[in-house]
Design a protein around this motif. Structure first.
Motif, PDB file in Angstrom:
ATOM      1  N   TYR A  20      44.488  77.831  66.714  1.00 41.43           N
ATOM      2  CA  TYR A  20      45.558  78.740  66.306  1.00 41.43           C
ATOM      3  C   TYR A  20      46.771  77.963  65.799  1.00 41.43           C
ATOM      4  O   TYR A  20      47.403  78.334  64.807  1.00 41.43           O
ATOM      5  CB  TYR A  20      45.956  79.630  67.493  1.00 41.43           C
ATOM      6  CG  TYR A  20      46.861  80.775  67.132  1.00 41.43           C
ATOM      7  CD1 TYR A  20      46.339  82.022  66.839  1.00 41.43           C
ATOM      8  CD2 TYR A  20      48.250  80.610  67.077  1.00 41.43           C
ATOM      9  CE1 TYR A  20      47.165  83.086  66.511  1.00 41.43           C
ATOM     10  CE2 TYR A  20      49.085  81.662  66.741  1.00 41.43           C
ATOM     11  CZ  TYR A  20      48.535  82.896  66.455  1.00 41.43           C
ATOM     12  OH  TYR A  20      49.356  83.946  66.116  1.00 41.43           O
TER      13      TYR A  20
ATOM     14  N   SER B 271      48.331  78.246  62.062  1.00 42.38           N
ATOM     15  CA  SER B 271      49.646  78.865  61.920  1.00 42.38           C
ATOM     16  C   SER B 271      50.563  78.087  60.992  1.00 42.38           C
ATOM     17  O   SER B 271      51.504  78.640  60.433  1.00 42.38           O
ATOM     18  CB  SER B 271      50.317  78.998  63.291  1.00 42.38           C
ATOM     19  OG  SER B 271      50.612  77.720  63.823  1.00 42.38           O
TER      20      SER B 271
ATOM     21  N   ASN C 170      55.837  77.226  60.132  1.00 38.63           N
ATOM     22  CA  ASN C 170      55.971  78.658  60.413  1.00 38.63           C
ATOM     23  C   ASN C 170      57.140  78.864  61.384  1.00 38.63           C
ATOM     24  O   ASN C 170      57.079  78.432  62.534  1.00 38.63           O
ATOM     25  CB  ASN C 170      54.666  79.182  61.024  1.00 38.63           C
ATOM     26  CG  ASN C 170      54.680  80.694  61.205  1.00 38.63           C
ATOM     27  OD1 ASN C 170      55.717  81.337  61.093  1.00 38.63           O
ATOM     28  ND2 ASN C 170      53.514  81.251  61.479  1.00 38.63           N
TER      29      ASN C 170
ATOM     30  N   CYS D 183      58.480  82.602  65.369  1.00 36.69           N
ATOM     31  CA  CYS D 183      57.931  82.293  66.700  1.00 36.69           C
ATOM     32  C   CYS D 183      58.198  83.415  67.685  1.00 36.69           C
ATOM     33  O   CYS D 183      58.389  83.177  68.885  1.00 36.69           O
ATOM     34  CB  CYS D 183      58.535  80.989  67.217  1.00 36.69           C
ATOM     35  SG  CYS D 183      58.132  79.552  66.204  1.00 36.69           S
TER      36      CYS D 183
ATOM     37  N   ALA E   3      54.803  88.491  67.337  1.00 39.09           N
ATOM     38  CA  ALA E   3      53.965  87.957  66.262  1.00 39.09           C
ATOM     39  C   ALA E   3      52.807  87.121  66.790  1.00 39.09           C
ATOM     40  O   ALA E   3      51.749  87.054  66.172  1.00 39.09           O
ATOM     41  CB  ALA E   3      54.814  87.127  65.303  1.00 39.09           C
ATOM     42  N   HIS E   4      52.997  86.475  67.931  1.00 36.99           N
ATOM     43  CA  HIS E   4      51.978  85.554  68.450  1.00 36.99           C
ATOM     44  C   HIS E   4      51.624  85.890  69.909  1.00 36.99           C
ATOM     45  O   HIS E   4      51.417  84.996  70.727  1.00 36.99           O
ATOM     46  CB  HIS E   4      52.481  84.106  68.366  1.00 36.99           C
ATOM     47  CG  HIS E   4      52.917  83.687  67.004  1.00 36.99           C
ATOM     48  ND1 HIS E   4      52.036  83.405  65.984  1.00 36.99           N
ATOM     49  CD2 HIS E   4      54.173  83.518  66.493  1.00 36.99           C
ATOM     50  CE1 HIS E   4      52.715  83.066  64.899  1.00 36.99           C
ATOM     51  NE2 HIS E   4      54.013  83.127  65.171  1.00 36.99           N
TER      52      HIS E   4
ATOM     53  N   PHE F 296      48.343  84.334  71.313  1.00 37.70           N
ATOM     54  CA  PHE F 296      48.452  82.883  71.468  1.00 37.70           C
ATOM     55  C   PHE F 296      49.248  82.532  72.721  1.00 37.70           C
ATOM     56  O   PHE F 296      48.829  81.689  73.526  1.00 37.70           O
ATOM     57  CB  PHE F 296      49.119  82.269  70.238  1.00 37.70           C
ATOM     58  CG  PHE F 296      49.494  80.829  70.416  1.00 37.70           C
ATOM     59  CD1 PHE F 296      48.522  79.828  70.388  1.00 37.70           C
ATOM     60  CD2 PHE F 296      50.821  80.462  70.623  1.00 37.70           C
ATOM     61  CE1 PHE F 296      48.866  78.502  70.570  1.00 37.70           C
ATOM     62  CE2 PHE F 296      51.175  79.135  70.801  1.00 37.70           C
ATOM     63  CZ  PHE F 296      50.198  78.153  70.773  1.00 37.70           C
ATOM     64  N   TYR F 297      50.405  83.164  72.895  1.00 38.40           N
ATOM     65  CA  TYR F 297      51.223  82.867  74.068  1.00 38.40           C
ATOM     66  C   TYR F 297      50.508  83.286  75.353  1.00 38.40           C
ATOM     67  O   TYR F 297      50.637  82.629  76.391  1.00 38.40           O
ATOM     68  CB  TYR F 297      52.573  83.573  73.956  1.00 38.40           C
ATOM     69  CG  TYR F 297      53.453  83.003  72.868  1.00 38.40           C
ATOM     70  CD1 TYR F 297      53.667  81.631  72.762  1.00 38.40           C
ATOM     71  CD2 TYR F 297      54.066  83.831  71.937  1.00 38.40           C
ATOM     72  CE1 TYR F 297      54.466  81.105  71.761  1.00 38.40           C
ATOM     73  CE2 TYR F 297      54.873  83.318  70.933  1.00 38.40           C
ATOM     74  CZ  TYR F 297      55.064  81.947  70.845  1.00 38.40           C
ATOM     75  OH  TYR F 297      55.855  81.422  69.857  1.00 38.40           O
TER      76      TYR F 297
ATOM     77  N   LEU G  48      55.253  76.249  68.011  1.00 39.66           N
ATOM     78  CA  LEU G  48      55.331  77.626  68.488  1.00 39.66           C
ATOM     79  C   LEU G  48      55.968  77.734  69.877  1.00 39.66           C
ATOM     80  O   LEU G  48      56.289  78.836  70.330  1.00 39.66           O
ATOM     81  CB  LEU G  48      53.937  78.262  68.503  1.00 39.66           C
ATOM     82  CG  LEU G  48      53.291  78.455  67.131  1.00 39.66           C
ATOM     83  CD1 LEU G  48      51.859  78.953  67.269  1.00 39.66           C
ATOM     84  CD2 LEU G  48      54.098  79.431  66.278  1.00 39.66           C
TER      85      LEU G  48
END
Length: 607
Positions: free
Chosen positions: A417, A421, A425, A428, A432-433, A436-437, A477
Motif C-alpha cells: 500500500y 500510494s 501523496n 494523509c 482516505a486511508h 491502511f491505518y 503516511l
C-alpha cells in the motif's frame, strides 16, 4: 264443596290460586330463571347445534352466545372433552365465517389437561389447520405463545433449562407444531414470522427470554430445515441484548464489590482467573447482561452438541457439524460483522472456532479476504481487521505459526500500500486511508500483545526483522499518528528494546503537532484516532465464561516490558474515574483517558 277443594289441594300438593307471593320471593324466582337461561342455554345447545342453526337458518345468535360462553366459562374436563369432540366432528363446516368461535377454541387452556383430552384436542387442532389453512397464522401464533414463560415462573427455569414438569407440558405443543409443519409445508414461513414476532422484549426477566430461546432451539431438533433462519434470528436478538448491556455497566459491578478502581497500566497482566470472574453470584447483576449471559450459555451448549466431532462420530455427524459451521460463518458475515458496539455475542464464533482448527482457518480466511477486497466498504474492512487482530491475539488454541503467517501477510499488504500510494501523496487523512491505518494498528497491536511468543528465540527475532517495521512505522503516511496512543507507545518501546525500529522521534513530532494545533486554535480539539475496536476484549459475563476462559489468551508481561513512556505510565497508573470502563487485562485503555491527558497539557499551556 269447599271441603272437597281443600282435600284435593292437599293431596296433589298444588298451590292454591288464591295464595299470594311476597315481592321478595317473586324477585328471587325471576332471577333464578333468568340465570338459567343465560348460562345454561349455550352449554345445553352445544357447539354443533349452534353451528347448524347458523348454517341452515342464517341465525348466528346462538353461536355468539356459545362463543361468549367459551370466553367466560371455566370448563371442567368433561365439558372440555364434549366441546372438542363436537368441534372435531364438524371440522369441515367450521369455515372462516366462524373465525371467532375458532379463535376461542384455539385459545382454550389445554396444556395441563389429562392425556385423553390432550390427544383429542391435538387431533382437532391439526384437522382444523389442514382443512382450513386460513386459520394457520392464528393457530401457529397460539401455539408459540405457549413457549413464553410467565414472569412468575422463574423457579421452573434454571439457566434456560425447564423443570421436568415444564418440559412435559411443552412437549405436546411441539408435537402439534411438528405435525402441522409435516402436513402443511406452507406453514414454514408463518412459523418463522411468528417466532420473530413473539420474541420477548429485551427488558423482560432473564428466565422469560431464556425459556423462549430454549423452545426456539428445540424446534431445530425435529425440523433441521429451520437451522439457518432461526440461528440468524437468535443472533440478531442477542445483538440487541448485547448493545443494551454495555461493558462499563457490567464491569462496574466488580468495582462495587471489590472497591477497586485502580487503573491498569498498559500491558498489565490479565486478571481473568476463575475467582475474579465467578464471585458469589452465578451471573452478572445487570438485568439485560444476565439475560445475555444465560442466552449465550444455551447457545454454547447447542453448538457444542452439534459441532464437536468425536472419534466415534460417523460421516453424517461430521457432515452436519461442518454444514452448521458454514452456516454460522455466513450468519456472522450477515449479522455480526456489520453490527456496531457489541461486546460478547461475537464470542459464539470464538467458541465454535476453538472446537476444530479447520474452523479457525476458515474464519481467518473469510476476514482476510474481506480486508483485501477493495469492493467492500472501508468500515467493514476496518472491522474485519479488528476481528483478525483480536482473534490472533486472544485465541490460545491457535498455533504460533498461524499468528506469524497473518502477521507477515498484514505487513506485506501494508508495504504494498505504501508503494502504491506514492511518496509525495500529501493526503494523509484517516478517512482516505482508513484500511491502511487499521492494518498498521493491527500489526502494532499483535506484535505488542504476542511479544513474549515472538521473541522467544532468535528465529522469532529474525522474522520480526524481516517485516521492515521501521519503514512501516515511519513512512510518509505516518500510521503512528492515528493509532491509539497506548498501542503506538507500546509498539515504539518494544521495537526500541529489540532494536527493530526507533519510533519515539515520530511520536514526539506527532505530539508537538497535536499540541501546536490545539494552542493555535485556543481550544482543545483532539486529533482523529482509529476506533478501538477489538471484539475479543476480556469476557465479563460470569456464567457462560466457562466455555471461553480455557481457550482465552491472557496478557502476560514480558521481562523486558520497561519501555513505556514515563508520562504515559504515570497517567495510566492513576485511579480511574467511576464512570470509566474497567478493563483490567486490556492494554488498550479508553481513548478518553488519553484525551484527558492531552487536555490537561493544553490547560497548562493556556496558563
Amino acid at each position: 264443596m269447599d271441603d272437597t277443594m281443600s282435600l284435593h289441594t292437599s293431596k296433589t300438593g298444588l298451590t292454591s290460586f288464591f295464595k299470594k307471593f311476597s315481592s321478595e320471593e317473586r324477585y328471587r324466582a325471576t332471577a333464578v330463571a333468568v340465570n338459567k337461561v343465560r348460562f345454561s342455554s349455550p352449554k345445553e345447545r352445544g357447539l354443533a347445534e349452534s353451528v347448524r342453526v347458523a348454517l341452515e337458518e342464517g341465525n348466528f345468535h346462538l353461536l355468539k352466545e356459545f362463543t361468549n360462553f367459551l370466553r367466560q366459562a371455566e370448563l371442567n374436563d368433561d365439558d372440555f372433552l364434549v366441546i372438542v369432540k363436537d368441534a372435531k366432528k364438524i371440522v369441515y363446516s367450521l369455515t372462516p365465517d366462524f373465525v371467532h368461535v375458532i379463535e376461542c377454541l384455539l385459545s382454550l387452556n389445554w396444556k395441563q389437561r389429562n392425556s385423553e383430552i390432550i390427544q383429542v384436542y391435538t387431533e382437532f387442532y391439526i384437522d382444523i389447520m389442514v382443512t382450513h389453512n386460513r386459520y394457520l397464522p392464528m393457530g401457529i401464533s397460539k401455539l408459540i405463545v405457549h413457549w413464553i414463560p410467565d414472569d412468575l415462573d422463574e423457579s421452573d427455569w434454571l439457566n434456560g433449562c425447564p423443570s421436568e414438569s415444564t418440559r412435559l407440558v411443552l412437549k405436546p405443543i411441539h408435537e402439534v407444531l411438528n405435525r402441522i409443519l409435516t402436513a402443511v409445508p406452507m406453514a414454514f414461513d408463518l412459523v418463522i414470522d411468528a417466532i420473530s414476532a413473539k420474541f420477548p422484549y429485551f427488558k423482560k426477566p432473564a428466565h422469560v427470554t431464556a425459556g423462549y430461546l430454549f423452545n426456539v432451539l428445540w424446534i431445530i431438533e425435529y425440523k433441521p430445515m429451520f437451522e439457518e433462519l432461526i440461528l440468524q434470528l437468535v443472533l440478531q436478538k442477542l445483538v440487541v441484548l448485547d448493545v443494551n448491556a454495555p461493558r462499563d455497566e457490567i464491569g462496574s459491578e466488580s468495582d462495587d464489590e471489590d472497591d477497586k478502581m485502580k487503573a491498569a497500566p498498559l500491558f498489565q497482566k490479565d486478571d481473568l482467573s476463575a475467582d475474579s470472574l465467578a464471585p458469589t453470584a452465578n451471573t452478572v447483576k445487570h438485568p439485560v447482561g444476565k439475560t445475555l449471559d444465560i442466552s449465550l450459555l444455551m447457545l454454547y451448549r447447542f453448538f457444542d452438541s452439534k459441532c464437536r466431532i468425536h472419534q466415534n462420530s460417523n460421516d453424517q455427524q461430521r457432515w452436519t457439524a461442518n454444514r452448521l459451521f458454514k452456516m454460522l460463518l455466513h450468519i456472522f458475515d450477515e449479522v455480526l460483522l456489520p453490527s456496531h458496539n457489541t461486546h460478547h455475542v461475537q464470542f459464539v464464533l470464538f467458541y465454535v472456532t476453538s472446537i476444530r482448527f479447520a474452523y479457525s482457518e476458515s474464519f481467518l480466511d473469510l476476514l482476510w479476504k474481506k480486508v483485501q477486497n477493495p469492493n467492500i466498504s472501508a468500515i467493514i474492512r476496518h472491522t474485519a481487521v479488528g476481528y483478525m487482530a483480536s482473534f490472533l491475539s486472544r485465541a490460545r488454541f491457535l498455533p504460533l505459526r498461524i499468528v506469524i503467517y497473518y502477521l507477515k501477510e498484514l505487513s506485506k499488504w501494508a508495504h504494498n500500500y505504501i508503494d502504491d500510494s506514492g511518496e509525495y501523496n500529501q493526503n494523509c487523512s484517516l478517512k482516505a486511508h482508513l484500511v491502511f491505518y487499521s492494518v498498521c494498528q493491527a500489526v502494532f497491536y499483535l506484535i505488542a500483545f504476542r511479544a513474549r511468543d515472538l521473541t522467544a528465540n532468535s528465529k522469532g527475532l529474525l522474522f520480526l526483522q524481516s517485516l521492515q517495521l521501521s519503514r512501516l512505522a515511519m513512512c510518509h503516511l505516518n500510521p503512528l499518528r492515528y493509532c491509539l496512543a497506548p498501542v503506538a507507545t507500546a509498539f515504539a518501546g518494544f521495537t526500541r528494546t529489540y532494536q527493530l525500529a526507533y519510533c519515539h522521534t515520530v511520536l514526539e513530532r506527532n505530539a508537538r503537532r497535536k499540541l501546536a494545533t490545539v494552542y493555535g486554535h485556543d481550544k482543545c480539539m483532539p486529533e482523529e484516532t482509529l476506533e478501538s475496536f477489538f471484539p475479543f476484549d476480556p469476557y465479563l459475563l460470569k456464567l457462560s465464561n466457562k466455555y471461553i476462559k480455557a481457550n482465552y489468551m491472557e496478557y502476560q508481561c514480558n521481562d523486558k516490558d520497561d519501555y513505556m513512556d514515563s508520562s504515559i505510565d504515570e497517567h495510566l497508573s492513576r485511579k480511574r474515574a467511576a464512570s470509566e470502563i474497567l478493563e483490567e487485562d486490556d492494554f488498550i485503555l479508553a481513548d478518553k483517558r488519553q484525551n484527558h491527558l492531552e487536555l490537561s497539557k493544553c490547560q497548562q499551556l493556556d496558563k
